[in-house]
Design an enzyme around this catalytic site. Structure first.
Site, PDB file in Angstrom:
ATOM      1  N   HIS A  38       0.937  -1.215   0.185  1.00 11.03           N
ATOM      2  CA  HIS A  38      -0.387  -0.260   0.178  1.00 11.03           C
ATOM      3  C   HIS A  38       0.639   1.246  -0.369  1.00 11.03           C
ATOM      4  CE1 HIS A  38       1.254   0.430   3.864  1.00 11.03           C
ATOM      5  NE2 HIS A  38       0.248  -0.860   4.554  1.00 11.03           N
ATOM      6  N   HIS A  74       3.474   1.535   1.834  1.00 12.02           N
ATOM      7  CA  HIS A  74       5.400   1.055   2.042  1.00 12.02           C
ATOM      8  C   HIS A  74       5.860   1.770   0.605  1.00 12.02           C
ATOM      9  CE1 HIS A  74       2.930  -2.899   3.353  1.00 12.02           C
ATOM     10  NE2 HIS A  74       3.339  -2.679   3.695  1.00 12.02           N
ATOM     11  N   CYS A 112       2.774 -11.521  19.815  1.00 13.08           N
ATOM     12  CA  CYS A 112       2.001 -11.171  19.599  1.00 13.08           C
ATOM     13  C   CYS A 112       1.765 -11.558  17.759  1.00 13.08           C
ATOM     14  CB  CYS A 112       1.873  -9.552  19.244  1.00 13.08           C
ATOM     15  SG  CYS A 112       0.328  -8.789  17.257  1.00 13.08           S
ATOM     16  N   CYS A 169       3.168  -8.771  14.869  1.00 13.65           N
ATOM     17  CA  CYS A 169       4.689  -7.820  15.325  1.00 13.65           C
ATOM     18  C   CYS A 169       5.412  -8.891  14.953  1.00 13.65           C
ATOM     19  CB  CYS A 169       3.722  -7.793  16.391  1.00 13.65           C
ATOM     20  SG  CYS A 169       2.965  -6.395  16.945  1.00 13.65           S
ATOM     21  N   CYS A 178      -2.072  -6.470  22.016  1.00 13.72           N
ATOM     22  CA  CYS A 178      -1.237  -5.577  21.703  1.00 13.72           C
ATOM     23  C   CYS A 178      -1.422  -4.191  21.313  1.00 13.72           C
ATOM     24  CB  CYS A 178      -0.412  -5.755  20.361  1.00 13.72           C
ATOM     25  SG  CYS A 178      -0.294  -5.650  18.822  1.00 13.72           S
ATOM     26  N   HIS A 212      -1.506  -4.265  17.145  1.00  6.24           N
ATOM     27  CA  HIS A 212      -2.687  -4.699  16.392  1.00  6.24           C
ATOM     28  C   HIS A 212      -4.193  -5.053  17.068  1.00  6.24           C
ATOM     29  CE1 HIS A 212       1.447  -5.506  14.529  1.00  6.24           C
ATOM     30  NE2 HIS A 212       0.318  -5.084  13.155  1.00  6.24           N
ATOM     31  N   LYS A 256     -12.269  11.624   3.794  1.00  6.33           N
ATOM     32  CA  LYS A 256     -12.495  12.652   2.324  1.00  6.33           C
ATOM     33  C   LYS A 256     -11.670  11.438   1.640  1.00  6.33           C
ATOM     34  CE  LYS A 256     -10.381  16.968   3.758  1.00  6.33           C
ATOM     35  NZ  LYS A 256      -9.206  17.709   3.821  1.00  6.33           N
ATOM     36  N   LYS A 295     -15.330   9.834   0.864  1.00  8.15           N
ATOM     37  CA  LYS A 295     -15.737  10.726   0.205  1.00  8.15           C
ATOM     38  C   LYS A 295     -15.847  10.755  -1.359  1.00  8.15           C
ATOM     39  CE  LYS A 295     -16.092  15.283   0.657  1.00  8.15           C
ATOM     40  NZ  LYS A 295     -16.374  16.553   1.613  1.00  8.15           N
TER      41      LYS A 295
HETATM   42  N1  MSP Z   1       8.974  -7.005   7.357  1.00  4.85           N
HETATM   43  C1  MSP Z   1       9.401  -6.119   8.879  1.00  4.85           C
HETATM   44  C2  MSP Z   1      10.062  -5.640   8.059  1.00  4.85           C
HETATM   45  C3  MSP Z   1      11.703  -6.385   8.265  1.00  4.85           C
HETATM   46  S1  MSP Z   1      12.776  -5.042   7.769  1.00  4.85           S
HETATM   47  C4  MSP Z   1      14.749  -6.034   7.693  1.00  4.85           C
HETATM   48  C5  MSP Z   1       7.887  -5.495   8.147  1.00  4.85           C
HETATM   49  N2  MSP Z   1       7.288  -5.372   7.142  1.00  4.85           N
HETATM   50  S2  MSP Z   1       5.892  -4.351   7.347  1.00  4.85           S
HETATM   51  O1  MSP Z   1       5.289  -5.141   6.199  1.00  4.85           O
HETATM   52  O2  MSP Z   1       5.413  -4.335   7.994  1.00  4.85           O
HETATM   53  O3  MSP Z   1       6.875  -3.038   7.142  1.00  4.85           O
HETATM   54  C6  MSP Z   1       6.932  -1.833   7.868  1.00  4.85           C
HETATM   55  C7  MSP Z   1       7.334  -0.347   7.018  1.00  4.85           C
HETATM   56  O4  MSP Z   1       7.155  -0.598   5.930  1.00  4.85           O
HETATM   57  C8  MSP Z   1       7.586   0.682   8.044  1.00  4.85           C
HETATM   58  O5  MSP Z   1       8.749   0.075   8.779  1.00  4.85           O
HETATM   59  C9  MSP Z   1       7.139   1.671   7.240  1.00  4.85           C
HETATM   60  O6  MSP Z   1       8.490   2.008   6.565  1.00  4.85           O
HETATM   61  C10 MSP Z   1       6.770   1.492   6.357  1.00  4.85           C
HETATM   62  N3  MSP Z   1       4.942   1.417   6.499  1.00  4.85           N
HETATM   63  C11 MSP Z   1       4.129   0.423   6.358  1.00  4.85           C
HETATM   64  N4  MSP Z   1       2.701   1.697   6.625  1.00  4.85           N
HETATM   65  C12 MSP Z   1       3.420   3.034   6.689  1.00  4.85           C
HETATM   66  C13 MSP Z   1       2.197   4.134   6.554  1.00  4.85           C
HETATM   67  N5  MSP Z   1       0.915   4.378   7.120  1.00  4.85           N
HETATM   68  N6  MSP Z   1       3.176   5.099   6.830  1.00  4.85           N
HETATM   69  C14 MSP Z   1       4.734   5.044   6.863  1.00  4.85           C
HETATM   70  N7  MSP Z   1       5.232   3.997   6.914  1.00  4.85           N
HETATM   71  C15 MSP Z   1       4.177   2.715   6.719  1.00  4.85           C
HETATM   72  O7  MSP Z   1       7.481  -4.361   9.599  1.00  4.85           O
END
Ligand code: MSP
Length: 507
Positions: free
Chosen positions: A17, A20, A125, A128, A142, A145, A294, A297
């Site tokens: 999403h 990422h 969890c 996490c 948690c 989550h 928003k 909407k």
């Molecule tokens: N697999 C672990 C990371 C292992 S690294 C050795 C993980 N994965 S995750 O798919 O949950 O990705 C988390 C990361 O995605 C966050 O640290 C961030 O970089 C990014 N983000 C996911 N959602 C986000 C937002 N809503 N806003 C900004 N960054 C976000 O954790």
């Protein structure tokens, strides 16, 4: 000088999403900028494919585990391409070559006497992939989550993290910019000061993972497996070379605030235990929040914000994400916000500036750019960008850098208004003045395009082409007087054509 930048590797239990994409684009901007500086640059991203959560979700969805993992890993790879990331490699933790290196890494720590066998009993969890103390929970759930952790009791191998507090504190003392921004440095340091507990680094009840080398009945804890990717990928990213000697420890990790402790505390300790050097720097950014109300909407529930790249283009999305919130802080994105900046900043400030400049060159000078001495004012504005944007990017201040570049764009617009080239064109006696103004505009736009290349690469390329300029993106070319003579310049078509207002766009 080398510059090695990473994103977290994303879990394949779900599809990508915009959050990422945010981290991936940020790392991409840094990688592209450091290539412009002429540094040996390596940009790594990828997927985290082990852990207990992934088999669970595959099962819930009634899918074959391998097929599920492959499908979602492909979706992440596609997201990477879709946002125009220039990664040099994409690592998957199910790659056997990674698994072998995870074992090698863990064996080193074991041989160093830093791992012991114990029994873990506590709350876990699975989302996490982390253990919790009762006191960490919020009403028994948690904190991240909102689900109830399971009680787990099993024989595990433990890493003596508790013995690393002093070494980590020394490291933090010696390197005040080890973690950026500063408030995240303080947060990480506080974790260490509060005292560290040993952590379990294996799982006895899971099969999906890398086997513990000295006890193949257990698999390596997914977070340990995942963190090691930053080091392992360098060993096999290129078939004919081990990149570790050149790039480790020149690594900068970019990550979200949710995974600060794993990266800023546990990872350096694991590296120290394995006799390896700790990362050069970590940058912890904030969260992008969706203005759900928003968004829904105007869009119903059909659109994924990542699809906005299809409606507005990838560059506008890349631009907006670092404009809407200061990189490092949380920020709320909305469709209205993107639309507004698209029209006002990209369409008017930048797009119209290029259209006007090229139209005037076409009309008043038969499409020719003549090289003449530019004004001190524009030269100063360009120099400011090189210094300010360069300095800020050095500190991962993407938002500040973009603002410094926009300052030049605004000054060029003011220059057009103030010098009124259409008036100069009426008076043959002022031809030299007109030449100078047109050169200033072309040179300023060219310099802005070079400075913007890391943020909006396609736009930068289009500007340079519309002005008949070389696509030399060396950062040193963010300097005045570098525009070359050109001919055949035509009034450029709009860089950012009109997009129907939000709501209509989604129909
Ligand atoms: N697999 C672990 C990371 C292992 S690294 C050795 C993980 N994965 S995750 O798919 O949950 O990705 C988390 C990361 O995605 C966050 O640290 C961030 O970089 C990014 N983000 C996911 N959602 C986000 C937002 N809503 N806003 C900004 N960054 C976000 O954790």
């Amino acid at each position: 000088m080398s510059f090695y930048v990473t994103t977290p590797i994303y879990y394949v239990n779900a599809t990508p999403h915009i959050g990422h994409a945010y981290t991936t684009i940020a790392a991409d901007v840094l990688a592209r900028h450091h290539r412009q500086l002429g540094e040996e640059t390596f940009f790594l991203t990828g997927t985290d494919e082990h852990g207990s959560n992934i088999p669970r979700v595959a099962e819930e969805q009634g899918l074959d585990l391998r097929a599920f993992v492959d499908r979602n890993a492909t979706a992440f790879r596609e997201m990477t391409e879709r946002v125009n990331a220039s990664n040099d490699f994409f690592i998957r933790t199910t790659d056997e070559r990674h698994g072998t290196l995870v074992q090698e890494f863990l064996q080193r720590i074991h041989d160093a006497g830093e791992i012991y066998e114990g029994v873990y009993a506590g709350l876990y969890c699975s989302r996490c992939e982390a253990f919790y103390n009762e006191s960490d929970l919020v009403e028994g759930l948690c904190p991240q989550h909102g689900i109830r952790p399971e009680f787990v009791e099993e024989k595990n191998y433990f890493f003596r993290l508790s013995g690393y507090s002093n070494r980590l504190l020394r490291l933090y003392d010696q390197r005040p910019d080890f973690v950026l921004p500063r408030f995240r440095y303080n947060e990480a340091r506080r974790f260490i000061e509060l005292g560290l507990d040993d952590i379990s680094v294996s799982r006895a009840t899971q099969r999906w993972g890398v086997p513990v080398p000295w006890d193949p009945d257990q698999v390596v804890y997914v977070w340990v497996d995942a963190l090691i990717n930053y080091w392992s990928a360098l060993a096999f990213a290129r078939p004919d070379a081990d990149l570790r000697p050149g790039l480790w420890p020149e690594v900068r990790h970019v990550l979200g605030k949710d995974i600060l402790k794993f990266h800023c505390v546990i990872w350096p300790a694991l590296l120290l235990a394995a006799g390896l050097e700790v990362p050069k720097q970590l940058f912890v950014h904030g969260y992008l929040l969706l203005d759900e109300r928003k968004m829904s909407k105007s869009l119903g529930n059909v659109i994924d914000p990542l699809d906005l790249a299809e409606v507005y283009g990838v560059d506008p999305l890349r631009f907006y994400l670092f404009r809407v919130a200061t990189f490092g802080q949380d920020g709320t994105i909305s469709l209205e916000g993107l639309h507004e900046r698209y029209e006002r900043e990209l369409g008017n400030d930048l797009g119209n500036l290029l259209s006007r400049t090229t139209a005037m060159i076409a009309r008043y000078r038969e499409g020719r750019i003549r090289v003449v001495a530019g004004s001190a004012e524009i030269a100063g504005a360009i120099d400011d960008v090189r210094r300010a944007a360069g300095g800020r990017l050095e500190k991962f201040d993407l938002t500040g850098a973009l603002e410094a570049i926009w300052e030049l764009v605004r000054r060029l617009n003011q220059h057009v208004e103030r010098t009124a080239p259409w008036e100069l064109a009426k008076d043959d006696g002022r031809a030299a003045e007109l030449d100078r103004v047109l050169y200033d505009l072309a040179d300023g736009l060219r310099a802005a395009a070079v400075a913007l290349a890391a943020f909006v690469p396609e736009t930068s390329d289009r500007i340079l082409r519309a002005l008949g300029q070389r696509d030399d993106l060396a950062w040193t070319r963010v300097a005045a007087g570098e525009a070359v003579a050109a001919s055949g310049i035509e009034a450029a078509s709009p860089l950012f054509p009109r997009v129907d207002a939000p709501g209509v766009a989604a129909a």
